[in-house]
Write a protein that holds these residues in place. Structure first.
Motif, PDB file in Angstrom:
ATOM      1  N   ARG A  61       0.907  -1.186  -0.246  1.00 13.44           N
ATOM      2  CA  ARG A  61      -0.097   0.136  -0.113  1.00 13.44           C
ATOM      3  C   ARG A  61       0.951   1.194  -0.044  1.00 13.44           C
ATOM      4  O   ARG A  61       0.476   2.200  -0.526  1.00 13.44           O
ATOM      5  CB  ARG A  61      -0.992  -0.046   1.304  1.00 13.44           C
ATOM      6  CG  ARG A  61      -1.812   1.220   1.266  1.00 13.44           C
ATOM      7  CD  ARG A  61      -2.994   1.109   2.454  1.00 13.44           C
ATOM      8  NE  ARG A  61      -3.635   2.390   2.369  1.00 13.44           N
ATOM      9  CZ  ARG A  61      -4.646   2.649   1.634  1.00 13.44           C
ATOM     10  NH1 ARG A  61      -5.095   1.936   0.535  1.00 13.44           N
ATOM     11  NH2 ARG A  61      -5.521   3.765   1.826  1.00 13.44           N
ATOM     12  N   GLU A  62       2.011   1.385   0.511  1.00 12.48           N
ATOM     13  CA  GLU A  62       2.807   2.514   0.727  1.00 12.48           C
ATOM     14  C   GLU A  62       3.246   2.834  -0.591  1.00 12.48           C
ATOM     15  O   GLU A  62       3.542   3.964  -1.038  1.00 12.48           O
ATOM     16  CB  GLU A  62       4.033   2.106   1.639  1.00 12.48           C
ATOM     17  CG  GLU A  62       4.830   3.182   1.913  1.00 12.48           C
ATOM     18  CD  GLU A  62       4.412   4.510   2.495  1.00 12.48           C
ATOM     19  OE1 GLU A  62       4.903   5.453   2.387  1.00 12.48           O
ATOM     20  OE2 GLU A  62       3.332   4.230   3.395  1.00 12.48           O
ATOM     21  N   GLU A  63       3.577   1.726  -1.485  1.00 14.86           N
ATOM     22  CA  GLU A  63       3.934   1.888  -2.927  1.00 14.86           C
ATOM     23  C   GLU A  63       2.980   2.779  -3.736  1.00 14.86           C
ATOM     24  O   GLU A  63       3.307   3.534  -4.206  1.00 14.86           O
ATOM     25  CB  GLU A  63       4.376   0.815  -3.726  1.00 14.86           C
ATOM     26  CG  GLU A  63       5.682  -0.168  -3.012  1.00 14.86           C
ATOM     27  CD  GLU A  63       5.857  -1.436  -3.563  1.00 14.86           C
ATOM     28  OE1 GLU A  63       6.215  -1.180  -5.201  1.00 14.86           O
ATOM     29  OE2 GLU A  63       5.652  -2.476  -3.228  1.00 14.86           O
ATOM     30  N   LEU A  65       0.631   4.690  -2.253  1.00 11.16           N
ATOM     31  CA  LEU A  65       0.442   5.887  -1.797  1.00 11.16           C
ATOM     32  C   LEU A  65       1.648   6.882  -2.436  1.00 11.16           C
ATOM     33  O   LEU A  65       1.384   8.088  -2.489  1.00 11.16           O
ATOM     34  CB  LEU A  65       0.426   6.128  -0.232  1.00 11.16           C
ATOM     35  CG  LEU A  65      -0.578   5.402   0.422  1.00 11.16           C
ATOM     36  CD1 LEU A  65      -0.423   5.198   1.960  1.00 11.16           C
ATOM     37  CD2 LEU A  65      -2.031   6.136   0.370  1.00 11.16           C
ATOM     38  N   ILE A  66       2.899   6.715  -2.391  1.00 13.53           N
ATOM     39  CA  ILE A  66       3.877   7.220  -2.983  1.00 13.53           C
ATOM     40  C   ILE A  66       3.616   7.727  -4.556  1.00 13.53           C
ATOM     41  O   ILE A  66       3.885   8.714  -4.921  1.00 13.53           O
ATOM     42  CB  ILE A  66       5.204   6.303  -2.875  1.00 13.53           C
ATOM     43  CG1 ILE A  66       5.557   6.350  -1.442  1.00 13.53           C
ATOM     44  CG2 ILE A  66       6.311   7.175  -3.711  1.00 13.53           C
ATOM     45  CD1 ILE A  66       6.959   5.555  -1.139  1.00 13.53           C
ATOM     46  N   ALA A  67       3.390   6.646  -5.146  1.00 17.11           N
ATOM     47  CA  ALA A  67       2.839   6.862  -6.833  1.00 17.11           C
ATOM     48  C   ALA A  67       1.552   7.873  -6.748  1.00 17.11           C
ATOM     49  O   ALA A  67       1.751   8.780  -7.567  1.00 17.11           O
ATOM     50  CB  ALA A  67       2.399   5.540  -7.365  1.00 17.11           C
ATOM     51  N   HIS A  68       0.630   7.698  -5.984  1.00 13.43           N
ATOM     52  CA  HIS A  68      -0.388   8.572  -6.033  1.00 13.43           C
ATOM     53  C   HIS A  68       0.076  10.219  -5.575  1.00 13.43           C
ATOM     54  O   HIS A  68      -0.459  11.059  -6.419  1.00 13.43           O
ATOM     55  CB  HIS A  68      -1.277   8.191  -5.075  1.00 13.43           C
ATOM     56  CG  HIS A  68      -2.849   8.895  -5.059  1.00 13.43           C
ATOM     57  ND1 HIS A  68      -3.171   9.941  -4.412  1.00 13.43           N
ATOM     58  CD2 HIS A  68      -3.775   8.617  -6.100  1.00 13.43           C
ATOM     59  CE1 HIS A  68      -4.318  10.398  -4.990  1.00 13.43           C
ATOM     60  NE2 HIS A  68      -4.784   9.629  -5.739  1.00 13.43           N
ATOM     61  N   GLU A  69       0.886  10.412  -4.735  1.00 12.09           N
ATOM     62  CA  GLU A  69       1.402  11.353  -4.288  1.00 12.09           C
ATOM     63  C   GLU A  69       2.293  12.139  -5.547  1.00 12.09           C
ATOM     64  O   GLU A  69       2.458  13.390  -5.545  1.00 12.09           O
ATOM     65  CB  GLU A  69       2.147  11.402  -2.986  1.00 12.09           C
ATOM     66  CG  GLU A  69       1.283  11.285  -1.947  1.00 12.09           C
ATOM     67  CD  GLU A  69       1.956  11.099  -0.528  1.00 12.09           C
ATOM     68  OE1 GLU A  69       3.506  10.900  -0.626  1.00 12.09           O
ATOM     69  OE2 GLU A  69       1.547  10.723   0.412  1.00 12.09           O
ATOM     70  N   GLN A  70       2.803  11.516  -6.330  1.00  9.96           N
ATOM     71  CA  GLN A  70       3.737  12.066  -7.443  1.00  9.96           C
ATOM     72  C   GLN A  70       3.062  12.441  -8.478  1.00  9.96           C
ATOM     73  O   GLN A  70       3.470  13.132  -9.399  1.00  9.96           O
ATOM     74  CB  GLN A  70       4.649  10.696  -8.088  1.00  9.96           C
ATOM     75  CG  GLN A  70       5.962  10.212  -6.909  1.00  9.96           C
ATOM     76  CD  GLN A  70       6.508   9.031  -7.490  1.00  9.96           C
ATOM     77  OE1 GLN A  70       6.057   8.301  -8.471  1.00  9.96           O
ATOM     78  NE2 GLN A  70       7.541   8.609  -6.625  1.00  9.96           N
ATOM     79  N   THR A 159       9.627  -1.808 -10.129  1.00 12.69           N
ATOM     80  CA  THR A 159       8.446  -0.898  -9.805  1.00 12.69           C
ATOM     81  C   THR A 159       7.263  -0.709 -10.943  1.00 12.69           C
ATOM     82  O   THR A 159       7.714  -1.204 -12.033  1.00 12.69           O
ATOM     83  CB  THR A 159       8.668   0.555  -9.511  1.00 12.69           C
ATOM     84  OG1 THR A 159       9.142   1.300 -10.730  1.00 12.69           O
ATOM     85  CG2 THR A 159       9.832   0.738  -8.302  1.00 12.69           C
ATOM     86  N   ALA A 162       3.980   5.055 -12.085  1.00  7.27           N
ATOM     87  CA  ALA A 162       3.181   5.975 -10.830  1.00  7.27           C
ATOM     88  C   ALA A 162       1.806   5.825 -11.667  1.00  7.27           C
ATOM     89  O   ALA A 162       0.939   5.873 -10.753  1.00  7.27           O
ATOM     90  CB  ALA A 162       3.661   7.009 -10.713  1.00  7.27           C
ATOM     91  N   TYR A 169      -5.238   2.967  -7.296  1.00  6.06           N
ATOM     92  CA  TYR A 169      -5.665   3.549  -5.908  1.00  6.06           C
ATOM     93  C   TYR A 169      -6.953   4.460  -6.063  1.00  6.06           C
ATOM     94  O   TYR A 169      -7.796   4.121  -5.212  1.00  6.06           O
ATOM     95  CB  TYR A 169      -4.505   4.434  -5.395  1.00  6.06           C
ATOM     96  CG  TYR A 169      -4.562   5.088  -4.283  1.00  6.06           C
ATOM     97  CD1 TYR A 169      -4.432   4.437  -2.863  1.00  6.06           C
ATOM     98  CD2 TYR A 169      -5.159   6.329  -4.227  1.00  6.06           C
ATOM     99  CE1 TYR A 169      -4.559   5.128  -1.899  1.00  6.06           C
ATOM    100  CE2 TYR A 169      -5.581   6.820  -3.022  1.00  6.06           C
ATOM    101  CZ  TYR A 169      -5.079   6.337  -1.648  1.00  6.06           C
ATOM    102  OH  TYR A 169      -5.108   7.043  -0.528  1.00  6.06           O
TER     103      TYR A 169
END
Length: 423
Positions: A61-63, A65-70, A159, A162, A169
């Motif tokens: 899930r952390e991956e 969230l990071i992609a979503h924030e990018q 990976t 994103a 997500y």
């Protein structure tokens, strides 16, 4: 583009790619390896084919969230608007279970049940396809599928793009695995230590994915075996040649084997579009791909009249059909075979690919003659309900027994007779 005067049937249907002996053997070997080695096969094959060394298959899930924030806020908003449109369109496809009762007490009906689980294959490698995620996940969600699994080949750094993770997500997809190719299809169909099997697999892919889907069909259901993209434009003399050329190239840039065709009764328009295609090709980033497609699978058919043009279109049974005539809506009823019909000069094919709402997973290679776009029905199954009363069986039992004996099935007949005798 080559201009062809129509004399008889029009056909650009290509032989369905059933794979070479080497490709078939490779897919069979991969499926067997995944069955025998499970997760270890997925790690090994991912390193071999995708040059990615993984320590785990599942996306955390952390991956996500990071992609979503990018992601850029405007891009996210565009994704959300598209998702709303796609969901609204598919909501209208949802069917309800039904029952009907007859005077003799008979109850008949149909129960609609969503599939328990589906696997969505998202292509990777050369490009990322967020739109493919939307078009496969949304109808499954509308149908009520509880478990939606997404698989996609990782990039060399291990990976997923994103844009892919951000779209998943936004849709609420939580079970995602970094695996692609035939090995992903095998894992979805038969399971490994980490990936539990699903009931149906949807989504496009390369020839190895297509052959793997064909190989596992029966153990699981699949959506379709998709071929290269196709577009046919039916236009008359009033159509804008620049629009037509741009739309033909929008499909030609997909793949060297994509098909881009204009059918028109206007020789003048044919010549204008041919020149315009060559002009627009010069500045296209994917010029090499589009140029090859236009050369090998592109054509302009000139018919004697609009009626003949419509016959040609129905013969082609294209994946995408654009109607760019003076009164395009008047022609819709005469189109028998097309995956999606785009009506009028402002309904360019990419409108359907990304935003309007209808599904862009469409039948190719002439299969629009008998199949439909991916839809909510593809993610449900139907059970018949039969409840006969004693009165109904007394009334019809003799007829049922006669039909059973006609087929030589005495036990079938006796199953009815014993009830008629009341023993």
């Amino acid at each position: 583009m080559k201009i062809i005067q129509v004399e008889g049937e029009v056909s650009l249907k290509r032989d369905i790619d059933t794979g070479t002996a080497e490709q078939l053997a490779a897919v069979e070997r991969i499926i067997r390896q995944v069955n025998e080695e499970g997760d270890q096969a997925l790690f090994t094959l991912t390193e071999q084919f995708d040059r990615a060394v993984l320590s785990k298959l599942r996306v955390e899930r952390e991956e996500m969230l990071i992609a979503h924030e990018q992601m850029d806020d405007e891009v996210l908003e565009a994704l959300r608007e598209a998702i709303v449109n796609v969901r609204d369109f598919h909501d209208r496809q949802k069917r309800q279970s039904w029952m009907t009762t007859k005077a003799d007490g008979t109850i008949l009906g149909q129960k609609i049940t969503p599939l328990d689980s589906v696997g969505v294959y998202v292509p990777g490698g050369k490009a990322a396809y967020p739109s493919s995620i939307m078009m496969n996940v949304v109808p499954a969600q509308v149908a009520g599928v509880k478990r939606i699994v997404m698989v996609s080949p990782p990039q060399a750094d291990g990976t997923l793009p994103a844009s892919v993770l951000a779209t998943a997500y936004e849709l609420g997809v939580e079970e995602i695995y970094k695996v692609g190719g035939a090995q992903a299809i095998a894992a979805l169909a038969f399971g490994t230590e980490t990936i539990q099997p699903v009931d149906k697999i949807t989504g496009p892919g390369n020839i190895y994915v297509a052959l793997a889907k064909r190989a596992v069909f029966g153990a699981v259901d699949i959506d379709m075996i998709a071929g290269p993209s196709e577009i046919v434009v039916l236009a008359d003399e009033q159509a804008n040649p620049r629009y037509i050329a741009a739309d033909l190239l929008s499909q030609a840039e997909h793949d060297e084997r994509a098909s881009a065709v204009l059918v028109t009764p206007s020789q003048r328009l044919a010549e204008q579009v041919s020149k315009e295609v060559m002009k627009q090709l010069e500045t296209l980033p994917k010029k090499g791909i589009a140029e090859s497609s236009i050369r090998d699978y592109g054509a302009i058919y000139v018919t004697r009249n609009v009626d003949e043009a419509i016959e040609a279109v129905n013969e082609l049974a294209p994946e995408h059909l654009e109607l760019l005539t003076e009164e395009p809506m008047a022609l819709v009823g005469r189109i028998r075979h097309a995956g999606a019909i785009f009506v009028g000069p402002y309904s360019s094919e990419p409108v359907g690919d990304y935003f309007a709402g209808p599904n862009h997973v469409l039948p190719t290679n002439g299969t629009a003659r008998f199949s439909s776009p991916l839809n909510v029905d593809d993610f449900t199954k139907k059970s018949s309900i039969i409840s006969y009363s004693q009165q109904a069986l007394q009334l019809n039992g003799g007829t049922i027994s006669k039909l059973a004996r006609l087929e030589g099935l005495e036990a079938h007949a006796r199953a009815i007779d014993i009830r008629l005798e009341g023993k």
